[in-house]
Design a protein around this motif. Structure first.
Motif, PDB file in Angstrom:
ATOM      1  N   LEU A 242     -11.589  -3.594   1.109  1.00 29.73           N
ATOM      2  CA  LEU A 242     -12.301  -3.101  -0.064  1.00 29.73           C
ATOM      3  C   LEU A 242     -12.014  -3.982  -1.274  1.00 29.73           C
ATOM      4  O   LEU A 242     -12.898  -4.280  -2.075  1.00 29.73           O
ATOM      5  CB  LEU A 242     -11.888  -1.657  -0.376  1.00 29.73           C
ATOM      6  CG  LEU A 242     -12.454  -0.576   0.543  1.00 29.73           C
ATOM      7  CD1 LEU A 242     -11.855   0.774   0.198  1.00 29.73           C
ATOM      8  CD2 LEU A 242     -13.978  -0.504   0.416  1.00 29.73           C
ATOM      9  N   ARG A 243     -10.772  -4.393  -1.356  1.00 29.26           N
ATOM     10  CA  ARG A 243     -10.371  -5.197  -2.509  1.00 29.26           C
ATOM     11  C   ARG A 243     -11.117  -6.527  -2.550  1.00 29.26           C
ATOM     12  O   ARG A 243     -11.532  -7.003  -3.604  1.00 29.26           O
ATOM     13  CB  ARG A 243      -8.871  -5.454  -2.430  1.00 29.26           C
ATOM     14  CG  ARG A 243      -8.306  -5.894  -3.729  1.00 29.26           C
ATOM     15  CD  ARG A 243      -7.018  -6.627  -3.532  1.00 29.26           C
ATOM     16  NE  ARG A 243      -6.910  -7.685  -4.526  1.00 29.26           N
ATOM     17  CZ  ARG A 243      -6.071  -8.685  -4.441  1.00 29.26           C
ATOM     18  NH1 ARG A 243      -5.286  -8.779  -3.401  1.00 29.26           N
ATOM     19  NH2 ARG A 243      -6.030  -9.589  -5.374  1.00 29.26           N
TER      20      ARG A 243
ATOM     21  N   LEU B  38     -17.416   1.043   1.421  1.00 32.59           N
ATOM     22  CA  LEU B  38     -16.744   1.981   2.330  1.00 32.59           C
ATOM     23  C   LEU B  38     -17.451   2.005   3.676  1.00 32.59           C
ATOM     24  O   LEU B  38     -16.831   2.044   4.732  1.00 32.59           O
ATOM     25  CB  LEU B  38     -16.769   3.387   1.739  1.00 32.59           C
ATOM     26  CG  LEU B  38     -15.641   3.811   0.810  1.00 32.59           C
ATOM     27  CD1 LEU B  38     -15.921   5.190   0.253  1.00 32.59           C
ATOM     28  CD2 LEU B  38     -14.314   3.816   1.558  1.00 32.59           C
TER      29      LEU B  38
ATOM     30  N   VAL C 219      -8.428  -0.769  -6.551  1.00 28.37           N
ATOM     31  CA  VAL C 219      -9.251  -0.141  -5.512  1.00 28.37           C
ATOM     32  C   VAL C 219      -8.968   1.352  -5.461  1.00 28.37           C
ATOM     33  O   VAL C 219      -9.881   2.179  -5.419  1.00 28.37           O
ATOM     34  CB  VAL C 219      -8.977  -0.790  -4.139  1.00 28.37           C
ATOM     35  CG1 VAL C 219      -9.596   0.026  -3.025  1.00 28.37           C
ATOM     36  CG2 VAL C 219      -9.515  -2.203  -4.114  1.00 28.37           C
TER      37      VAL C 219
ATOM     38  N   LEU D 194      -4.585   2.166   6.343  1.00 32.55           N
ATOM     39  CA  LEU D 194      -4.826   2.266   4.908  1.00 32.55           C
ATOM     40  C   LEU D 194      -4.740   0.889   4.262  1.00 32.55           C
ATOM     41  O   LEU D 194      -5.585   0.514   3.447  1.00 32.55           O
ATOM     42  CB  LEU D 194      -3.770   3.162   4.276  1.00 32.55           C
ATOM     43  CG  LEU D 194      -4.150   4.613   4.100  1.00 32.55           C
ATOM     44  CD1 LEU D 194      -2.979   5.395   3.544  1.00 32.55           C
ATOM     45  CD2 LEU D 194      -5.333   4.718   3.152  1.00 32.55           C
ATOM     46  N   HIS D 195      -3.707   0.171   4.651  1.00 32.04           N
ATOM     47  CA  HIS D 195      -3.484  -1.122   4.019  1.00 32.04           C
ATOM     48  C   HIS D 195      -4.636  -2.082   4.320  1.00 32.04           C
ATOM     49  O   HIS D 195      -5.155  -2.730   3.419  1.00 32.04           O
ATOM     50  CB  HIS D 195      -2.158  -1.702   4.513  1.00 32.04           C
ATOM     51  CG  HIS D 195      -1.762  -2.940   3.791  1.00 32.04           C
ATOM     52  ND1 HIS D 195      -1.486  -2.951   2.452  1.00 32.04           N
ATOM     53  CD2 HIS D 195      -1.638  -4.233   4.207  1.00 32.04           C
ATOM     54  CE1 HIS D 195      -1.180  -4.175   2.074  1.00 32.04           C
ATOM     55  NE2 HIS D 195      -1.280  -4.977   3.123  1.00 32.04           N
TER      56      HIS D 195
ATOM     57  N   ARG E 221      -7.862  -0.948   2.518  1.00 32.50           N
ATOM     58  CA  ARG E 221      -7.856  -1.241   1.083  1.00 32.50           C
ATOM     59  C   ARG E 221      -7.998  -2.733   0.813  1.00 32.50           C
ATOM     60  O   ARG E 221      -8.643  -3.135  -0.160  1.00 32.50           O
ATOM     61  CB  ARG E 221      -6.562  -0.735   0.463  1.00 32.50           C
ATOM     62  CG  ARG E 221      -6.580   0.747   0.195  1.00 32.50           C
ATOM     63  CD  ARG E 221      -5.235   1.162  -0.284  1.00 32.50           C
ATOM     64  NE  ARG E 221      -5.140   2.582  -0.521  1.00 32.50           N
ATOM     65  CZ  ARG E 221      -3.983   3.236  -0.512  1.00 32.50           C
ATOM     66  NH1 ARG E 221      -2.868   2.575  -0.248  1.00 32.50           N
ATOM     67  NH2 ARG E 221      -3.951   4.519  -0.753  1.00 32.50           N
ATOM     68  N   LYS E 222      -7.387  -3.532   1.695  1.00 34.15           N
ATOM     69  CA  LYS E 222      -7.489  -4.979   1.506  1.00 34.15           C
ATOM     70  C   LYS E 222      -8.940  -5.438   1.620  1.00 34.15           C
ATOM     71  O   LYS E 222      -9.419  -6.247   0.819  1.00 34.15           O
ATOM     72  CB  LYS E 222      -6.638  -5.705   2.550  1.00 34.15           C
ATOM     73  CG  LYS E 222      -5.325  -6.210   2.007  1.00 34.15           C
ATOM     74  CD  LYS E 222      -4.570  -6.886   3.103  1.00 34.15           C
ATOM     75  CE  LYS E 222      -3.839  -8.114   2.632  1.00 34.15           C
ATOM     76  NZ  LYS E 222      -3.063  -8.695   3.740  1.00 34.15           N
TER      77      LYS E 222
ATOM     78  N   VAL F  60     -14.526  -5.807  -3.912  1.00 28.70           N
ATOM     79  CA  VAL F  60     -14.489  -5.544  -5.355  1.00 28.70           C
ATOM     80  C   VAL F  60     -14.258  -6.839  -6.120  1.00 28.70           C
ATOM     81  O   VAL F  60     -14.897  -7.088  -7.141  1.00 28.70           O
ATOM     82  CB  VAL F  60     -13.390  -4.509  -5.682  1.00 28.70           C
ATOM     83  CG1 VAL F  60     -13.174  -4.381  -7.172  1.00 28.70           C
ATOM     84  CG2 VAL F  60     -13.747  -3.160  -5.099  1.00 28.70           C
TER      85      VAL F  60
ATOM     86  N   LEU G 117      -4.874  -3.849  -5.344  1.00 23.77           N
ATOM     87  CA  LEU G 117      -4.870  -2.618  -4.533  1.00 23.77           C
ATOM     88  C   LEU G 117      -4.943  -1.380  -5.428  1.00 23.77           C
ATOM     89  O   LEU G 117      -5.644  -0.413  -5.136  1.00 23.77           O
ATOM     90  CB  LEU G 117      -3.612  -2.555  -3.674  1.00 23.77           C
ATOM     91  CG  LEU G 117      -3.566  -3.493  -2.469  1.00 23.77           C
ATOM     92  CD1 LEU G 117      -2.217  -3.378  -1.784  1.00 23.77           C
ATOM     93  CD2 LEU G 117      -4.662  -3.150  -1.473  1.00 23.77           C
TER      94      LEU G 117
ATOM     95  N   SER H 116       0.830  -1.202   0.000  1.00 23.66           N
ATOM     96  CA  SER H 116       0.000   0.000   0.000  1.00 23.66           C
ATOM     97  C   SER H 116       0.861   1.246   0.000  1.00 23.66           C
ATOM     98  O   SER H 116       0.641   2.174  -0.790  1.00 23.66           O
ATOM     99  CB  SER H 116      -0.897  -0.015   1.241  1.00 23.66           C
ATOM    100  OG  SER H 116      -2.190   0.372   0.900  1.00 23.66           O
TER     101      SER H 116
ATOM    102  N   VAL I  74      -8.799   5.823   4.402  1.00 22.52           N
ATOM    103  CA  VAL I  74      -8.890   5.497   2.971  1.00 22.52           C
ATOM    104  C   VAL I  74      -9.467   6.675   2.187  1.00 22.52           C
ATOM    105  O   VAL I  74      -8.965   7.036   1.114  1.00 22.52           O
ATOM    106  CB  VAL I  74      -9.768   4.234   2.775  1.00 22.52           C
ATOM    107  CG1 VAL I  74     -10.120   4.057   1.311  1.00 22.52           C
ATOM    108  CG2 VAL I  74      -9.043   3.002   3.278  1.00 22.52           C
TER     109      VAL I  74
ATOM    110  N   ALA J 248      -6.924   9.459   1.857  1.00 20.51           N
ATOM    111  CA  ALA J 248      -5.807   9.137   0.965  1.00 20.51           C
ATOM    112  C   ALA J 248      -6.261   9.040  -0.485  1.00 20.51           C
ATOM    113  O   ALA J 248      -5.648   9.626  -1.372  1.00 20.51           O
ATOM    114  CB  ALA J 248      -5.156   7.839   1.401  1.00 20.51           C
ATOM    115  N   ASP J 249      -7.338   8.298  -0.727  1.00 23.83           N
ATOM    116  CA  ASP J 249      -7.671   7.955  -2.114  1.00 23.83           C
ATOM    117  C   ASP J 249      -8.673   8.907  -2.753  1.00 23.83           C
ATOM    118  O   ASP J 249      -8.707   9.037  -3.967  1.00 23.83           O
ATOM    119  CB  ASP J 249      -8.202   6.518  -2.177  1.00 23.83           C
ATOM    120  CG  ASP J 249      -7.091   5.533  -1.896  1.00 23.83           C
ATOM    121  OD1 ASP J 249      -5.926   5.953  -1.979  1.00 23.83           O
ATOM    122  OD2 ASP J 249      -7.380   4.372  -1.578  1.00 23.83           O
TER     123      ASP J 249
END
Lengths: 204, 194
Positions: free
Chosen positions: B182-183, B136, A46, B175-176, B179-180, B186, A43, A11, B147, B150-151
């Protein structure tokens, strides 16, 4: 660098938040390891999806609403009763927590300070009061002056009063000194003066 | 405090500056508030409360910092505080009928929205957007804030750490992990779509 460490750093690698050395190590690992590459792609996807989300628009009235709310609060603050303000201030004071040890220590120090300051001031003022005695002469009263005419007979004047030189002296500590009424000047013995010789140099 | 400040000229100047800042930043702030809360009503409340608090503490604002970052700091705090104040969700069995307490038997069953029900629709950007928003929303709030900052807002780790009042390491891990999670969601949609 193993896959486990890489997965933790992916990340930060993606966000460009790794140091130069770590970044290079991860980059080299990703080229060689297809599994980590998959993770990375996921990642990245996303991140891209989140970045591509539509910007939500608000209704036009929102800023006006916010400003109105602020004005209302200002008005309330200006028109609140003093008692409410005092309560508020007290609450704010209460929220400042001072540890008891510090409080006791500081109060003690303050008291000591006051004590010493008091004594120092006393020490510095007392002797000066004892040592300085001021003298003042009471001026003669106006009735002691006599009015008269000068020798030409044209100007009026006030004669010097008899008590002018002998007015009562007062000490600042209220010790009355009796005025000196009679001053006699003892005549100095006359020293005979030699007449200057006209002959120069004078004879030995 | 406000009472005392009213009589100095400070307040009037502050007010002018602040009005300009509200006009400049409210759209951005609203967008973040929407992503945090997931609906318009709550987003509007959050935006208003954030600006109100920002105004109350405007004299503490350090002008070296971008105003937006300071605003996000307040917003994330308001958001997390408000969420903690709300009553916790009740647990309910999925198999039990609703209102079983009053009438004894009722055949109304609890229905849960299934986000993966219509994978075809996910390709449409609107539903994808909605899906992402729901994903989210399922994140723990600390991960969500990190997240989003950052994004969506594009803040650096340092700025996020400052905003969320935590260390860089914490930002990294939040964050990591966010995102994981969320991933995974997805990826689930993609599997359904294929």
């Amino acid at each position: 660098v193993n896959c486990r460490k890489v997965s933790h750093l992916l990340s930060a690698f993606m966000d460009g938040e790794l140091s130069g050395v770590e970044h290079r190590q991860l980059h080299e690992h990703l080229i060689r390891c297809p599994e980590c590459q998959d993770d990375y792609e996921g990642l990245l996807q996303v991140k891209r999806l989140l970045g591509g989300m539509r910007v939500q628009t608000t209704r036009k009235a929102l800023p006006a609403l916010i400003l109105q709310q602020i004005s209302d609060e200002e008005w309330r603050a200006a028109h609140q009763k003093p008692s409410a303000w005092i309560q508020q201030t007290l609450q704010q004071l209460k929220s400042i927590v001072i540890p008891p040890k510090t409080a006791v220590l500081s109060i003690g120090m303050a008291l000591m300070g006051v004590f010493f300051a008091f004594h120092l001031s006393a020490l510095s003022t007392r002797p000066s009061q004892q040592n300085t005695i001021t003298w003042e002469k009471t001026p003669p009263s106006l009735s002691e002056y006599t009015e008269g005419l000068d020798t030409t007979g044209s100007r009026r004047f006030l004669s010097q009063p008899a008590s002018y030189d002998t007015g009562a002296w007062r000490r600042s500590d209220d010790l009355l000194i009796t005025p000196v009424t009679d001053v006699r000047v003892t005549p100095q013995p006359q020293i005979p003066v030699q007449p200057l010789s006209r002959v120069w140099p004078p004879p030995r | 405090m406000d009472f005392a400040r009213l009589f100095t000229g400070v307040l009037r100047n502050d007010r002018k500056d602040f009005d300009a800042l509200v006009n400049r930043c409210h759209r951005q702030a609203y967008n973040i508030a929407y992503r945090l809360t997931g609906n318009h009503a709550d987003a509007e409340d959050l935006t208003q409360e954030t600006f109100l608090r920002a105004y109350r503490f405007f004299d503490r604002y350090n002008r070296d910092m971008p105003f937006e970052n300071w605003l996000y700091r307040i917003m994330s705090r308001v958001f997390i505080d408000e969420l903690r104040k709300r009553p916790k969700y009740k647990t309910q069995s999925l198999d039990q009928p609703l209102n079983s307490g009053d009438s004894g038997d009722s055949d109304v069953m609890l229905e849960l929205p299934d986000f993966e029900a219509n994978p075809e629709q996910m390709v449409l950007s609107e539903s994808l957007d909605e899906y992402l928003q729901n994903a989210l929303h399922a994140l723990p709030e600390e991960f969500r804030v990190a997240v989003i900052l950052a994004d969506i807002e594009g803040l650096s780790y340092e700025e996020i750490a400052e905003t969320m009042n935590c260390s860089l390491g914490t930002v990294r891990s939040r964050l990591h992990r966010g995102r994981k999670l969320l991933r995974q969601k997805v990826a689930a949609v993609q599997r359904c779509a294929v």
